[in-house]
Design an enzyme around this catalytic site. Structure first.
Site, PDB file in Angstrom:
ATOM      1  N   GLY A  27       0.843  -1.186   0.000  1.00 12.30           N
ATOM      2  CA  GLY A  27       0.000   0.000   0.000  1.00 12.30           C
ATOM      3  C   GLY A  27       0.880   1.237   0.000  1.00 12.30           C
ATOM      4  N   GLN A  46       3.031   9.895   1.536  1.00 14.66           N
ATOM      5  CA  GLN A  46       4.323   9.211   1.505  1.00 14.66           C
ATOM      6  C   GLN A  46       5.161   9.585   0.292  1.00 14.66           C
ATOM      7  OE1 GLN A  46       2.469   5.133   2.335  1.00 14.66           O
ATOM      8  NE2 GLN A  46       4.444   5.000   3.352  1.00 14.66           N
ATOM      9  N   CYS A  68       6.155  -0.210   7.324  1.00 18.76           N
ATOM     10  CA  CYS A  68       5.753   0.941   6.524  1.00 18.76           C
ATOM     11  C   CYS A  68       6.955   1.417   5.718  1.00 18.76           C
ATOM     12  CB  CYS A  68       5.270   2.052   7.454  1.00 18.76           C
ATOM     13  SG  CYS A  68       4.760   3.550   6.587  1.00 18.76           S
ATOM     14  N   LEU A  69       6.744   1.725   4.446  1.00 19.28           N
ATOM     15  CA  LEU A  69       7.858   2.179   3.598  1.00 19.28           C
ATOM     16  C   LEU A  69       8.480   3.458   4.129  1.00 19.28           C
ATOM     17  CD1 LEU A  69       6.295   1.526   0.067  1.00 19.28           C
ATOM     18  CD2 LEU A  69       7.931   0.097   1.317  1.00 19.28           C
ATOM     19  N   HIS A  95      -4.228   1.070   7.764  1.00 19.50           N
ATOM     20  CA  HIS A  95      -2.846   1.580   7.803  1.00 19.50           C
ATOM     21  C   HIS A  95      -2.699   2.762   6.834  1.00 19.50           C
ATOM     22  CE1 HIS A  95       1.688   1.031   7.993  1.00 19.50           C
ATOM     23  NE2 HIS A  95       1.533   1.812   6.937  1.00 19.50           N
ATOM     24  N   GLU A  96      -3.184   2.583   5.604  1.00 16.65           N
ATOM     25  CA  GLU A  96      -3.054   3.662   4.605  1.00 16.65           C
ATOM     26  C   GLU A  96      -3.914   4.864   4.985  1.00 16.65           C
ATOM     27  OE1 GLU A  96      -0.640   3.398   2.733  1.00 16.65           O
ATOM     28  OE2 GLU A  96      -0.355   1.268   3.104  1.00 16.65           O
ATOM     29  N   HIS A 106      -2.359   7.265   7.299  1.00 18.08           N
ATOM     30  CA  HIS A 106      -1.425   8.214   6.671  1.00 18.08           C
ATOM     31  C   HIS A 106      -2.142   9.514   6.294  1.00 18.08           C
ATOM     32  CE1 HIS A 106       2.375   6.105   6.382  1.00 18.08           C
ATOM     33  NE2 HIS A 106       1.804   5.037   5.862  1.00 18.08           N
TER      34      HIS A 106
HETATM   35 NI    NI Z   1       2.703   3.121   5.786  1.00 24.51          NI
END
Ligand code: NI
Length: 183
Positions: free
Chosen positions: A45, A50, A98-99, A140-141, A144
């Protein structure tokens, strides 16, 4: 085009993102870039903050979880202006990464079922219910977009243990093989 991923410590990750309208510039290209950036960094995701854009857009492709959960078969989607309108089910723990937070994984507790309104890539409205891994990734997304990160949600003891690691990340002490930005 692969875009740099903004890393923990970047202020854009802490902003509440804004809704967008269909005339948002180059939206198709942006969505293509987001999938490309996500695949390049092996994510399932990616949310627009991000890549430095404080707008309510995220993309998901949960295909890597297919083996664990049949539900996520072909679960590849674009969510615009998403709004979670109901949360239910048991609270469950799941190990997340998470990236934007390199080299850290933690168990995070989340609702098992969510109901959500959103627009797809053609700005068509939908209302759907999700559970299990799909609800997990969406939440999770979605966080953000609210300026929240999964490390905010771990237990106080774990958070204390993470403090130095997170401070290190803000100073560039991490190693990843995708393009990034710390701003
Ligand atoms: Ni993330």
């Amino acid at each position: 085009m692969i875009r740099p991923v903004y890393i923990y410590g970047s202020s854009v990750l802490r902003k509440v993102a804004q809704n967008i309208s269909p005339d948002y510039p180059n939206i198709k290209e942006l969505i293509t870039d987001m999938f490309e950036t996500m695949y390049h960094s092996d994510g399932v995701g990616l949310a627009a903050p991000q890549i430095g854009l404080s707008i309510r857009l995220f993309v998901i492709d949960a295909t890597p979880f297919e083996e664990d959960d049949e539900d996520v078969k072909d679960f590849k989607k674009v969510f615009i202006n998403a709004k979670i309108i109901e949360r239910s089910g048991e609270r469950k723990l799941f190990n997340e990464g998470c990236l934007s937070i390199p080299n850290i994984r933690e168990d995070v507790e989340r609702d098992d079922v969510i109901r959500m309104q959103y627009l797809d890539e053609n700005f068509e409205p939908h209302e759907e219910e999700y559970s299990g891994i799909r609800a997990r990734i969406i939440q999770h997304e979605y966080d953000h977009l609210e300026g929240m990160l999964f490390t905010d949600k771990v237990s106080p003891i774990r958070r204390q243990l993470l403090r130095n690691k997170l401070a290190g990340i803000t100073k560039g002490r991490f190693s990843i093989d995708y393009k990034f930005r710390l701003a």
